[in-house]
Design an enzyme around this catalytic site. Sequence first.
Site, short mmCIF file in Angstrom:
data_model
loop_
_atom_site.label_atom_id
_atom_site.label_comp_id
_atom_site.label_asym_id
_atom_site.label_seq_id
_atom_site.Cartn_x
_atom_site.Cartn_y
_atom_site.Cartn_z
CB SER A 1 -0.88 0.02 0.79
OG SER A 1 -0.22 0.34 2.68
CE LYS B 1 -3.42 1.81 4.54
NZ LYS B 1 -2.38 0.69 4.58
#
Length: 174
Positions: A36, A83
């Site tokens: 990711s 993230k």
Amino acid sequence: MLAGLWARSKIFLGCGCASLLWYDNIGYVHTVRGQSMKPTLNPGPTRALLRERVWVSKLPHTPQRGDIVVFRSPKHGQRLAMKRVSGVEGDVVKPSKTGKTGGEASVVVKPGHVWVEADNHETAGRDSNEYGQLHVKMIVGRVTWLVWPWERIQDMRRTEAPVRTLESGGTEEG
């Protein structure tokens, strides 16, 4: 003999306490899993020995746009996720995917929250597009250094989100 054993035990106990204090208050090395955050992190294969490791600072810090943070997953309480912060309190954010936002064109980040997104928008990574705004109290720490592999050691506080290509053919920062 017991005196020597006791002396060694105190050293062992002292080192253990110091390690716990360090981990809880200063930081730790965290293994990057998944794709990711590609291409910023784990740009190549993600087999166990090849996974990148980062230093996660637990020192007090107010999240800023562009920070890569480690946080407790809102869907899986004890699982940690990583993230990039793409919006802070008061920012108007344009979600990159439809999810919890219900396809809204933009979202205003509430006080005490941030909007986090994966650098790799082509993966099914879970981010604010899926579970909404993230409360800052769920943030465990900020990624400050890439520490493994040796040839990629770098200061992660200065990294930028990759430019993504839009369906219209244009580009958009982060």
